[in-house]
Design a protein around this motif. Structure first.
Motif, PDB file in Angstrom:
ATOM      1  N   LEU A 183       9.961  10.107  -5.925  1.00 61.79           N
ATOM      2  CA  LEU A 183       8.888   9.576  -5.089  1.00 61.79           C
ATOM      3  C   LEU A 183       8.500   8.165  -5.521  1.00 61.79           C
ATOM      4  O   LEU A 183       8.280   7.282  -4.684  1.00 61.79           O
ATOM      5  CB  LEU A 183       7.668  10.498  -5.124  1.00 61.79           C
ATOM      6  CG  LEU A 183       7.814  11.816  -4.373  1.00 61.79           C
ATOM      7  CD1 LEU A 183       6.639  12.732  -4.676  1.00 61.79           C
ATOM      8  CD2 LEU A 183       7.916  11.560  -2.874  1.00 61.79           C
ATOM      9  N   ALA A 184       8.423   7.944  -6.814  1.00 65.74           N
ATOM     10  CA  ALA A 184       8.100   6.610  -7.322  1.00 65.74           C
ATOM     11  C   ALA A 184       9.185   5.605  -6.938  1.00 65.74           C
ATOM     12  O   ALA A 184       8.882   4.487  -6.508  1.00 65.74           O
ATOM     13  CB  ALA A 184       7.907   6.649  -8.834  1.00 65.74           C
ATOM     14  N   SER A 185      10.436   6.007  -7.052  1.00 67.36           N
ATOM     15  CA  SER A 185      11.544   5.132  -6.669  1.00 67.36           C
ATOM     16  C   SER A 185      11.533   4.840  -5.180  1.00 67.36           C
ATOM     17  O   SER A 185      11.806   3.714  -4.748  1.00 67.36           O
ATOM     18  CB  SER A 185      12.885   5.751  -7.057  1.00 67.36           C
ATOM     19  OG  SER A 185      13.017   5.795  -8.450  1.00 67.36           O
ATOM     20  N   VAL A 188      10.555   1.129  -0.632  1.00 64.45           N
ATOM     21  CA  VAL A 188       9.806   0.783   0.588  1.00 64.45           C
ATOM     22  C   VAL A 188       9.104  -0.553   0.395  1.00 64.45           C
ATOM     23  O   VAL A 188       9.138  -1.430   1.267  1.00 64.45           O
ATOM     24  CB  VAL A 188       8.796   1.901   0.944  1.00 64.45           C
ATOM     25  CG1 VAL A 188       7.812   1.434   1.994  1.00 64.45           C
ATOM     26  CG2 VAL A 188       9.522   3.148   1.412  1.00 64.45           C
ATOM     27  N   GLU A 189       8.468  -0.715  -0.750  1.00 67.04           N
ATOM     28  CA  GLU A 189       7.743  -1.962  -1.010  1.00 67.04           C
ATOM     29  C   GLU A 189       8.698  -3.156  -1.041  1.00 67.04           C
ATOM     30  O   GLU A 189       8.425  -4.192  -0.424  1.00 67.04           O
ATOM     31  CB  GLU A 189       6.974  -1.860  -2.319  1.00 67.04           C
ATOM     32  CG  GLU A 189       6.079  -3.049  -2.579  1.00 67.04           C
ATOM     33  CD  GLU A 189       5.157  -2.848  -3.765  1.00 67.04           C
ATOM     34  OE1 GLU A 189       4.355  -3.751  -4.014  1.00 67.04           O
ATOM     35  OE2 GLU A 189       5.231  -1.806  -4.438  1.00 67.04           O
ATOM     36  N   VAL A 236       0.834  -1.207   0.000  1.00 64.57           N
ATOM     37  CA  VAL A 236       0.000   0.000   0.000  1.00 64.57           C
ATOM     38  C   VAL A 236       0.867   1.255   0.000  1.00 64.57           C
ATOM     39  O   VAL A 236       0.617   2.199  -0.757  1.00 64.57           O
ATOM     40  CB  VAL A 236      -0.971  -0.007   1.208  1.00 64.57           C
ATOM     41  CG1 VAL A 236      -1.651   1.329   1.386  1.00 64.57           C
ATOM     42  CG2 VAL A 236      -2.002  -1.119   1.049  1.00 64.57           C
ATOM     43  N   THR A 237       1.898   1.257   0.832  1.00 64.95           N
ATOM     44  CA  THR A 237       2.794   2.414   0.904  1.00 64.95           C
ATOM     45  C   THR A 237       3.520   2.625  -0.421  1.00 64.95           C
ATOM     46  O   THR A 237       3.623   3.750  -0.917  1.00 64.95           O
ATOM     47  CB  THR A 237       3.826   2.235   2.035  1.00 64.95           C
ATOM     48  OG1 THR A 237       3.127   2.019   3.265  1.00 64.95           O
ATOM     49  CG2 THR A 237       4.723   3.441   2.170  1.00 64.95           C
ATOM     50  N   GLY A 238       3.994   1.537  -1.008  1.00 63.48           N
ATOM     51  CA  GLY A 238       4.684   1.645  -2.291  1.00 63.48           C
ATOM     52  C   GLY A 238       3.773   2.164  -3.390  1.00 63.48           C
ATOM     53  O   GLY A 238       4.144   3.053  -4.162  1.00 63.48           O
ATOM     54  N   ALA A 239       2.558   1.634  -3.428  1.00 65.92           N
ATOM     55  CA  ALA A 239       1.604   2.082  -4.451  1.00 65.92           C
ATOM     56  C   ALA A 239       1.229   3.546  -4.254  1.00 65.92           C
ATOM     57  O   ALA A 239       1.118   4.304  -5.226  1.00 65.92           O
ATOM     58  CB  ALA A 239       0.354   1.207  -4.417  1.00 65.92           C
TER      59      ALA A 239
END
Length: 91
Positions: free
Chosen positions: A63-65, A70-71, A36-39
């Protein structure tokens, strides 16, 4: 039960079942939180890039990276927790 048999019974078997269940539960929760955090971070990154265009692309990409990192990190931890709960070597 034969001597040297790897199957656990009695208290040891009960403890293994509890730790395995706990490890699987915590590992699953960590995987969910990481996903969820990664998405969310990827979504915010894509939004920043979409709204600001090329000017905000470096921030959006960062931010995407970060979301991907994190994921991936939480998924690795989740697998380790699940393995440890099953009495396996975590890493």
């Amino acid at each position: 039960m034969a001597l040297g048999d790897d199957k656990k019974s009695g208290v040891a078997g009960g403890v293994t079942a509890v730790t395995s269940t706990l490890g699987n539960g915590v590992g699953g929760l960590l995987g969910t939180v990481g996903g969820v955090t990664g998405a969310a971070a990827r979504g915010v990154g894509n939004t920043v890039t979409g709204v600001t265009g090329n000017a905000g692309k470096p921030v959006g990409d960062a931010l995407a990276s970060l979301g991907n990192g994190v994921e991936d990190g939480t998924n690795n931890i989740a697998r380790g927790v699940e393995s440890a709960g099953q009495g396996k070597k975590a890493w």
